[in-house]
Write a protein that holds these residues in place. Structure first.
Motif, PDB file in Angstrom:
ATOM      1  N   LEU A 222       1.049  -1.240   0.065  1.00  0.00           N
ATOM      2  CA  LEU A 222       0.005  -0.124  -0.088  1.00  0.00           C
ATOM      3  C   LEU A 222       0.849   1.173  -0.027  1.00  0.00           C
ATOM      4  O   LEU A 222       1.873   1.439   0.911  1.00  0.00           O
ATOM      5  N   LYS A 223       0.826   2.055  -0.818  1.00  0.00           N
ATOM      6  CA  LYS A 223       1.605   3.208  -1.234  1.00  0.00           C
ATOM      7  C   LYS A 223       0.592   4.687  -1.171  1.00  0.00           C
ATOM      8  O   LYS A 223      -0.515   4.405  -1.854  1.00  0.00           O
ATOM      9  N   ASN A 224       1.069   5.796  -0.737  1.00  0.00           N
ATOM     10  CA  ASN A 224       0.343   6.971  -0.856  1.00  0.00           C
ATOM     11  C   ASN A 224       1.020   7.986  -1.807  1.00  0.00           C
ATOM     12  O   ASN A 224       2.123   7.431  -2.346  1.00  0.00           O
ATOM     13  N   ALA A 225       0.400   9.090  -2.090  1.00  0.00           N
ATOM     14  CA  ALA A 225       1.157  10.009  -3.134  1.00  0.00           C
ATOM     15  C   ALA A 225       2.623  10.384  -2.754  1.00  0.00           C
ATOM     16  O   ALA A 225       3.497  10.921  -3.552  1.00  0.00           O
ATOM     17  N   SER A 226       2.758  10.305  -1.476  1.00  0.00           N
ATOM     18  CA  SER A 226       4.188  10.659  -0.874  1.00  0.00           C
ATOM     19  C   SER A 226       5.173   9.544  -1.048  1.00  0.00           C
ATOM     20  O   SER A 226       6.269   9.521  -0.222  1.00  0.00           O
ATOM     21  N   ASP A 227       4.957   8.444  -1.297  1.00  0.00           N
ATOM     22  CA  ASP A 227       5.335   6.981  -1.475  1.00  0.00           C
ATOM     23  C   ASP A 227       5.584   6.465  -0.295  1.00  0.00           C
ATOM     24  O   ASP A 227       6.530   5.730   0.003  1.00  0.00           O
ATOM     25  N   ASP A 228       4.786   6.940   0.809  1.00  0.00           N
ATOM     26  CA  ASP A 228       4.853   6.022   2.258  1.00  0.00           C
ATOM     27  C   ASP A 228       4.340   4.716   1.718  1.00  0.00           C
ATOM     28  O   ASP A 228       3.340   4.740   0.917  1.00  0.00           O
ATOM     29  N   ASP A 229       4.947   3.570   2.678  1.00  0.00           N
ATOM     30  CA  ASP A 229       4.323   2.471   2.169  1.00  0.00           C
ATOM     31  C   ASP A 229       4.252   1.403   3.169  1.00  0.00           C
ATOM     32  O   ASP A 229       4.815   1.566   4.322  1.00  0.00           O
ATOM     33  N   LYS A 230       3.292   0.389   3.201  1.00  0.00           N
ATOM     34  CA  LYS A 230       3.031  -0.607   4.181  1.00  0.00           C
ATOM     35  C   LYS A 230       2.439  -1.618   3.502  1.00  0.00           C
ATOM     36  O   LYS A 230       2.117  -1.988   2.294  1.00  0.00           O
ATOM     37  N   ILE A 231       2.848  -2.995   4.028  1.00  0.00           N
ATOM     38  CA  ILE A 231       2.390  -4.251   3.582  1.00  0.00           C
ATOM     39  C   ILE A 231       1.127  -4.599   4.315  1.00  0.00           C
ATOM     40  O   ILE A 231       1.119  -4.787   5.566  1.00  0.00           O
ATOM     41  N   GLY A 232       0.082  -4.775   3.702  1.00  0.00           N
ATOM     42  CA  GLY A 232      -1.158  -5.243   4.158  1.00  0.00           C
ATOM     43  C   GLY A 232      -1.542  -6.643   3.590  1.00  0.00           C
ATOM     44  O   GLY A 232      -1.197  -6.843   2.678  1.00  0.00           O
TER      45      GLY A 232
END
Length: 367
Positions: A222-232
């Motif tokens: 999962l990523k947002n427009a700021s390229d923060d990411d997590k694994i879901g």
């Protein structure tokens, strides 16, 4: 008349005869390839209360959010679900090659002023051989047994419903199969993922074919427009059980995790926050459907479904009730009427919950 022209005319005549043949589809051979052409023309009319300011034949959560409680009811008619598909099967030295290309008219919408023009869009386009499938089709995370027979094109509230490009391997097992896939990723608001969505699914059928169960696991970036990411991760469990001897069945489904766009036509997000607060967002969905056969060619389905999401998303939950009666007039003509209620509950104070009542009539002409 030369020999090549005679052969061309003969092939054309054989093809024309095949296309004119009665039944669900036209079949003919082109060299070593068996070609099947089919599809249907579909008419839908819906009565929506409160009324919708957009086409009333597809009511997704994004449409439900815009319903104005108390607005005058509206009627909408459409033929956009009509579709065409082409399948081929070719025996090769490496095995049987199968392809499937299919589309309908739920592409870019035209206006309803004069021509009601709507563009053709891709639904499925894939090839498969020796257990390996590549192309676009239903997500491996999706078990079709969880759908139930409904007239509503957008299905029930907690439906797992995604088509996308993928690479899938299927291993047949005794009374079941194992599927592993890497699929096109997307985090709803952005399209900047660099890891594919990974899916593993196991289907099992009883020896007497009266029960079916499926368990699917989804792991996704999962990523947002700021390229923060997590694994879901998310899980979907599905079951279908035949009841009695006249064709009745019961279907159940339970979904939980960072589902996002995979459940309920993107009813809920799968992530929240930004920077240090960026995290996965879990939602849960459940459904139960009972199909009863009244007699030859006549049956009904009652389906109840609901979703619930963590605080952090605007929409708290969606509930739906569908009840229909479907009649196969012939093998090629199907008619039905369905009553529906869709309810949208919101977290935010001051945002009114919405109840949408619908009656839908459909006729499908299969070829």
């Amino acid at each position: 008349m030369n020999k090549k022209k005679k052969i061309s005319l003969l092939v054309a005549a054989i093809s024309a005869a095949a296309f004119a043949a009665p039944g669900y589809a036209a079949k003919f051979n082109a060299g070593e390839t068996e070609v099947t052409l089919g599809g249907y023309a579909k008419f839908d009319v819906s009565y929506n209360d409160p009324g919708l300011a957009v086409s009333g034949t597809v009511v997704s959560p994004s449409v439900g959010r815009k319903v104005s409680q108390g607005a005058d009811a509206t009627i909408d008619m459409s033929a956009r679900e009509s579709r065409i598909w082409l399948k081929t099967s070719t025996e090769t030295d490496a095995g049987t090659l199968n392809t499937h290309i299919e589309g309908d008219f739920y592409g870019t919408a035209g206006n309803e002023i004069v021509s009601n023009s709507n563009s053709f869009r891709i639904r499925h386009a894939y090839g498969s051989m020796n257990g390996i499938l590549m192309g676009q089709t239903w997500s491996t995370f999706m078990d079709l047994a969880g759908l139930g027979e409904m007239l509503d094109f957008t299905q029930h509230a907690s439906v797992i419903f995604v088509r996308q490009a993928q690479v899938r391997y299927t291993q047949s097992l005794e009374n079941g199969k194992l599927m592993l896939a890497a699929e096109n990723p997307n985090t709803l608001a952005t399209d900047n993922n660099n890891i594919p969505d990974l899916v593993a699914r196991y289907d099992a059928n009883s020896r007497d074919k009266r029960s079916h169960a499926s368990a699917a696991l989804l792991v996704r970036q999962l990523k947002n427009a700021s390229d923060d990411d997590k694994i879901g991760a998310a899980l979907s469990l599905t079951g279908k059980f035949k009841i009695g001897s006249n064709g009745d069945d019961l279907r159940v489904q339970l979904n939980h995790g960072a589902l996002g766009r995979y459940m309920g036509l993107a009813a809920h997000a799968a992530s929240k926050g930004a920077g240090a607060t960026f995290d996965t967002l879990d939602s849960t969905g459940a459904s139960i459907a009972y199909k009863h056969v009244w007699g030859k060619g006549v049956r009904s389905t009652l389906m109840l479904a609901a979703t619930d999401a963590e605080t952090g998303t605007t929409l708290k939950g969606v509930q739906s009730v569908h009840a229909n009666i479907v009649w196969d007039v012939t093998k090629q003509v199907r008619m039905g009427v369905e009553v529906q209620r869709k309810s949208y509950d919101f977290h935010a104070e001051g945002v009114a919950d919405v109840d949408l009542d619908r009656i839908q009539f459909s006729t499908r002409y299969l070829f």
